[in-house]
Design a protein around this motif. Structure first.
Motif, PDB file in Angstrom:
ATOM      1  N   LEU A   1       0.855  -1.174   0.000  1.00  0.00           N
ATOM      2  CA  LEU A   1       0.000   0.000   0.000  1.00  0.00           C
ATOM      3  C   LEU A   1       0.899   1.235   0.000  1.00  0.00           C
ATOM      4  O   LEU A   1       1.844   1.323   0.783  1.00  0.00           O
ATOM      5  N   VAL A   2       0.596   2.186  -0.884  1.00  0.00           N
ATOM      6  CA  VAL A   2       1.370   3.421  -0.939  1.00  0.00           C
ATOM      7  C   VAL A   2       0.934   4.290   0.236  1.00  0.00           C
ATOM      8  O   VAL A   2      -0.224   4.696   0.325  1.00  0.00           O
ATOM      9  N   ASP A   3       1.844   4.543   1.146  1.00  0.00           N
ATOM     10  CA  ASP A   3       1.526   5.241   2.382  1.00  0.00           C
ATOM     11  C   ASP A   3       1.688   6.750   2.251  1.00  0.00           C
ATOM     12  O   ASP A   3       0.864   7.516   2.721  1.00  0.00           O
ATOM     13  N   ASP A   4       2.758   7.184   1.613  1.00  0.00           N
ATOM     14  CA  ASP A   4       3.038   8.613   1.532  1.00  0.00           C
ATOM     15  C   ASP A   4       3.815   8.895   0.255  1.00  0.00           C
ATOM     16  O   ASP A   4       4.608   8.079  -0.200  1.00  0.00           O
ATOM     17  N   ILE A   5       3.579  10.065  -0.308  1.00  0.00           N
ATOM     18  CA  ILE A   5       4.309  10.499  -1.496  1.00  0.00           C
ATOM     19  C   ILE A   5       4.908  11.857  -1.201  1.00  0.00           C
ATOM     20  O   ILE A   5       4.227  12.745  -0.693  1.00  0.00           O
TER      21      ILE A   5
ATOM     22  N   VAL B   1       6.188   2.989   0.865  1.00  0.00           N
ATOM     23  CA  VAL B   1       5.339   1.830   0.638  1.00  0.00           C
ATOM     24  C   VAL B   1       5.385   0.933   1.863  1.00  0.00           C
ATOM     25  O   VAL B   1       6.440   0.705   2.442  1.00  0.00           O
ATOM     26  N   VAL B   2       4.212   0.423   2.246  1.00  0.00           N
ATOM     27  CA  VAL B   2       4.100  -0.440   3.425  1.00  0.00           C
ATOM     28  C   VAL B   2       3.515  -1.781   2.993  1.00  0.00           C
ATOM     29  O   VAL B   2       2.549  -1.825   2.223  1.00  0.00           O
ATOM     30  N   TRP B   3       4.094  -2.877   3.498  1.00  0.00           N
ATOM     31  CA  TRP B   3       3.567  -4.212   3.249  1.00  0.00           C
ATOM     32  C   TRP B   3       3.881  -5.090   4.442  1.00  0.00           C
ATOM     33  O   TRP B   3       4.719  -4.766   5.260  1.00  0.00           O
ATOM     34  N   SER B   4       3.173  -6.192   4.533  1.00  0.00           N
ATOM     35  CA  SER B   4       3.451  -7.116   5.639  1.00  0.00           C
ATOM     36  C   SER B   4       3.860  -8.462   5.056  1.00  0.00           C
ATOM     37  O   SER B   4       3.289  -8.945   4.080  1.00  0.00           O
ATOM     38  N   ALA B   5       4.872  -9.041   5.666  1.00  0.00           N
ATOM     39  CA  ALA B   5       5.385 -10.349   5.279  1.00  0.00           C
ATOM     40  C   ALA B   5       5.950 -11.008   6.521  1.00  0.00           C
ATOM     41  O   ALA B   5       6.582 -10.362   7.348  1.00  0.00           O
TER      42      ALA B   5
END
Length: 178
Positions: free
Chosen positions: A79-83, A99-103
């Motif tokens: 998910l694009v969090d901030d630009i 960009v934020v993701w979970s793994a």
């Protein structure tokens, strides 16, 4: 002389565009390698080898990055969090995306610049796909997949390598006859 292409390929991969210290160190090593090879080949063939060697370094680094991400890159839904934007030296504004993701049960965050896929079409809150290197050697990239090394880039690097080797061989044989 046999190690010249391998040394140039190693130096080209260690030239990240974001780290100025490594960039200058890589440039200095490239110049030293090319001058040594020039001296061993002679002035005519050495100049051709040095020019092709310089372009070989410029093309091989990104080609190796593409190859490695294509082989072992991991694709994540993110998910694009901030630009944010920044002012480039001689052109328009540049963009960076957070960009934020979970793994593996952990939340990861990465900054992706405009050279790595953060273009004008990306908006805050958009779903995106990010390709990461599991060993963290390479910076993450935005993109749908990790296509790997393109045939055009492979042919370009191969042609530069073949031309450089031809100049080395000609220069060494010519100096041996003299």
């Amino acid at each position: 002389m046999l190690l010249t292409p391998a040394l140039l390929a190693a130096v080209s991969w260690l030239n990240p565009p974001d780290d100025m210290l490594l960039l200058f160190a890589g440039f200095a090593l490239t110049v030293i390698i090319l001058i040594a090879a020039w001296c061993m080949c002679g002035p005519g063939p050495g100049a051709g080898m040095a020019i092709l060697g310089f372009f070989f370094v410029l093309f091989t680094g990104p080609a190796l990055d593409d190859y490695v991400l294509g082989q072992r890159g991991t694709v994540h839904e993110a998910l694009v969090d901030d630009i944010s934007t920044y002012t480039r030296k001689h052109s328009s504004e540049g963009r960076t995306c957070s960009v934020v993701w979970s793994a593996s049960g952990e939340t990861h965050r990465a900054e992706v610049g405009d050279r790595r896929g953060c273009d004008e079409s990306v908006r805050q809150g958009d779903k995106a796909t990010i390709v990461t290197d599991p060993e963290d050697w390479l910076r993450p990239r935005l993109g749908g997949d990790a296509p790997g090394l393109s045939p055009g880039m492979a042919w370009t690097c191969g042609g530069l390598l073949a031309g450089m080797e031809a100049f080395i061989l000609y220069g060494r044989l010519r100096r041996r006859r003299a």
